[in-house]
Design an enzyme around this catalytic site. Structure first.
Site, mmCIF file in Angstrom:
data_model
loop_
_atom_site.group_PDB
_atom_site.id
_atom_site.type_symbol
_atom_site.label_atom_id
_atom_site.label_comp_id
_atom_site.label_asym_id
_atom_site.label_seq_id
_atom_site.Cartn_x
_atom_site.Cartn_y
_atom_site.Cartn_z
ATOM 1 N N TYR A 1 0.870 -1.176 0.000
ATOM 2 C CA TYR A 1 0.000 0.000 0.000
ATOM 3 C C TYR A 1 0.910 1.230 0.000
ATOM 4 O O TYR A 1 0.840 2.098 0.859
ATOM 5 C CB TYR A 1 -0.973 -0.016 1.184
ATOM 6 C CG TYR A 1 -2.256 0.731 0.846
ATOM 7 C CD1 TYR A 1 -3.163 0.194 -0.063
ATOM 8 C CD2 TYR A 1 -2.533 1.973 1.387
ATOM 9 C CE1 TYR A 1 -4.316 0.877 -0.421
ATOM 10 C CE2 TYR A 1 -3.691 2.665 1.037
ATOM 11 C CZ TYR A 1 -4.566 2.109 0.137
ATOM 12 O OH TYR A 1 -5.690 2.799 -0.211
ATOM 13 N N GLU B 1 4.456 7.911 -1.020
ATOM 14 C CA GLU B 1 5.691 8.641 -1.335
ATOM 15 C C GLU B 1 6.817 8.342 -0.353
ATOM 16 O O GLU B 1 7.991 8.460 -0.701
ATOM 17 C CB GLU B 1 5.432 10.148 -1.370
ATOM 18 C CG GLU B 1 5.022 10.688 -2.714
ATOM 19 C CD GLU B 1 6.056 10.439 -3.824
ATOM 20 O OE1 GLU B 1 7.266 10.577 -3.564
ATOM 21 O OE2 GLU B 1 5.644 10.093 -4.933
ATOM 22 N N GLY B 2 6.479 8.000 0.893
ATOM 23 C CA GLY B 2 7.518 7.659 1.873
ATOM 24 C C GLY B 2 8.287 6.420 1.426
ATOM 25 O O GLY B 2 9.524 6.416 1.388
ATOM 26 N N HIS B 3 7.537 5.379 1.058
ATOM 27 C CA HIS B 3 8.198 4.166 0.564
ATOM 28 C C HIS B 3 9.010 4.475 -0.702
ATOM 29 O O HIS B 3 10.128 3.990 -0.877
ATOM 30 C CB HIS B 3 7.161 3.106 0.189
ATOM 31 C CG HIS B 3 6.299 2.622 1.315
ATOM 32 N ND1 HIS B 3 4.956 2.917 1.401
ATOM 33 C CD2 HIS B 3 6.584 1.840 2.391
ATOM 34 C CE1 HIS B 3 4.450 2.328 2.471
ATOM 35 N NE2 HIS B 3 5.413 1.680 3.107
ATOM 36 N N GLN C 1 4.454 -10.072 12.935
ATOM 37 C CA GLN C 1 4.655 -8.800 13.651
ATOM 38 C C GLN C 1 3.342 -8.177 14.078
ATOM 39 O O GLN C 1 3.339 -7.064 14.616
ATOM 40 C CB GLN C 1 5.511 -7.844 12.822
ATOM 41 C CG GLN C 1 4.846 -7.294 11.588
ATOM 42 C CD GLN C 1 5.828 -6.513 10.727
ATOM 43 O OE1 GLN C 1 6.758 -7.065 10.151
ATOM 44 N NE2 GLN C 1 5.647 -5.201 10.642
ATOM 45 N N LYS D 1 10.548 7.114 10.397
ATOM 46 C CA LYS D 1 9.220 7.154 11.028
ATOM 47 C C LYS D 1 9.127 6.035 12.059
ATOM 48 O O LYS D 1 8.592 6.219 13.134
ATOM 49 C CB LYS D 1 8.110 6.994 9.993
ATOM 50 C CG LYS D 1 6.738 7.096 10.627
ATOM 51 C CD LYS D 1 5.668 7.292 9.584
ATOM 52 C CE LYS D 1 5.150 5.979 9.092
ATOM 53 N NZ LYS D 1 4.245 5.349 10.097
ATOM 54 N N GLN E 1 12.180 0.721 15.323
ATOM 55 C CA GLN E 1 12.479 -0.402 14.430
ATOM 56 C C GLN E 1 13.878 -0.254 13.840
ATOM 57 O O GLN E 1 14.661 -1.215 13.809
ATOM 58 C CB GLN E 1 11.432 -0.433 13.316
ATOM 59 C CG GLN E 1 11.763 -1.321 12.132
ATOM 60 C CD GLN E 1 10.604 -1.405 11.159
ATOM 61 O OE1 GLN E 1 9.605 -2.041 11.438
ATOM 62 N NE2 GLN E 1 10.725 -0.752 10.019
ATOM 63 N N VAL F 1 8.992 11.160 5.459
ATOM 64 C CA VAL F 1 8.326 11.876 4.367
ATOM 65 C C VAL F 1 6.912 12.226 4.848
ATOM 66 O O VAL F 1 6.199 11.371 5.390
ATOM 67 C CB VAL F 1 8.287 11.023 3.088
ATOM 68 C CG1 VAL F 1 7.552 11.758 1.970
ATOM 69 C CG2 VAL F 1 9.712 10.663 2.661
ATOM 70 N N ARG G 1 -1.482 3.399 6.926
ATOM 71 C CA ARG G 1 -2.630 3.376 7.838
ATOM 72 C C ARG G 1 -3.411 4.690 7.829
ATOM 73 O O ARG G 1 -4.510 4.732 8.398
ATOM 74 C CB ARG G 1 -2.181 3.017 9.255
ATOM 75 C CG ARG G 1 -1.757 1.558 9.367
ATOM 76 C CD ARG G 1 -1.387 1.167 10.786
ATOM 77 N NE ARG G 1 -1.236 -0.261 10.954
ATOM 78 C CZ ARG G 1 -0.075 -0.908 11.110
ATOM 79 N NH1 ARG G 1 1.068 -0.227 11.080
ATOM 80 N NH2 ARG G 1 -0.036 -2.217 11.265
#
Ligand code: AMP
Length: 282
Positions: A32, A35-37, A61, A149, A153, A176, A187
């Site tokens: 999904y 732009e961040g990915h 997870q 973000k 992790q 981003v 999400r």
């Protein structure tokens, strides 16, 4: 762009690239894509000869009652986005395709998972570390890019790679954001229009808190209280999961600001649990 679903086919392809002396970059995602990915992919693209993007909603997870079954999906859109970023290989294993029925091996970094999302989501980072290790073994990357973000992790993966001598360079990419400051997230799709309109308050509160600390505020409890009050006023439909100031590497809460601190928050807004953070260098 080639698509592969079989983990061992991925491994054979990547081993063959390695034999040819090509460097491999990996960007793990749950799909999904936004732009961040895509920023992570473009960053990796510049640093390697072959770019592998994985798209896998990793069941290990997710805890009971979380959104595993509802996680948004758009395989065709994701394919187009990965392709447009110059991805060579899209790895999309079947939902049950990554774990043998009698899978019994886990990687965990419990020291760094005691607070923040590790406290709210028991077992979450064990699932993350295990799947990321498996992806490293399959894709054999020279480098892998993760977003800040998910700061905790990233810190956990860095520690795991160091402790296990995994020969992968871990690159952290800046967050981003949408034009109004909301951190991009798959999400965010869960938000109603009203919730979406209010959600930028998460970032605004973090920026105010960072300004306070930079201006000399040293009372950690006072700063956290301030942020909770901000959210109560600016984001009344939000339910704060945590508001914390932690050491950026150890992810342990700080009781006094004596060096760089990470302010991190998780807020439930409707069906979405949104996280954000800001690094405060003093
Ligand atoms: P996810 O698909 O949510 O598991 O995220 C895959 C990768 O993209 C992780 O390394 C995330 O930290 C990163 N990521 C997700 N959202 C953003 C964002 N808004 N900015 C930068 N990186 C992000």
């Amino acid at each position: 762009m080639r698509s592969i679903t079989d983990p061992h086919e991925l491994q054979q392809q990547c081993l063959s690239w390695r034999r040819d002396g090509l460097s491999i970059g990996l960007v793990p995602t749950m799909g999904y894509l936004h732009e961040g990915h895509m920023a992570l992919m473009r960053h990796a693209r510049q640093r390697c000869d072959r770019l592998v993007v994985s798209l896998f909603v990793n069941p290990t997870q997710f805890g009971p009652g979380e959104d595993l079954d509802k996680y948004p999906q758009d395989h065709e859109g994701d394919r187009a986005k990965t392709d447009s970023c110059g991805t060579d290989l899209l790895f999309m294993p079947a939902p049950g395709g990554m774990y043998a029925p009698d899978h019994a091996t886990w990687i965990d970094v419990p020291e760094l998972g005691r607070h923040l999302c590790g406290a709210s989501r028991p077992g979450h980072f064990r699932g993350v570390c295990t799947v990321v290790t498996k992806l490293f073994m399959l894709a054999q990357p020279h480098l892998a890019v993760f977003g800040r973000k998910d700061w905790q992790q990233l810190a956990i993966i860095r520690r795991m790679v160091r402790d296990l001598d995994i020969p992968v360079e871990i690159i952290g990419h800046e967050i981003v954001r949408e034009a109004d400051g909301l951190a991009m997230s798959s999400r965010n799709a869960y938000l109603t229009p009203d919730e979406r309109a209010a959600a930028p308050a998460i970032r605004r509160g973090l920026v105010k808190l960072a300004d306070m600390v930079r201006a000399g505020e040293r009372d950690v409890e006072g700063a956290k209280h301030f942020l909770r009050q901000e959210y109560a006023r600016e984001l009344p439909m939000g339910e704060v999961d945590y508001v914390e100031l932690v050491h950026p590497d150890d992810i342990t809460p700080v009781s006094a600001v004596t060096g760089p601190v990470l302010a991190a928050v998780a807020v439930r807004v409707g069906k979405a649990r949104l996280i954000d953070n800001i690094l405060i260098e003093v």
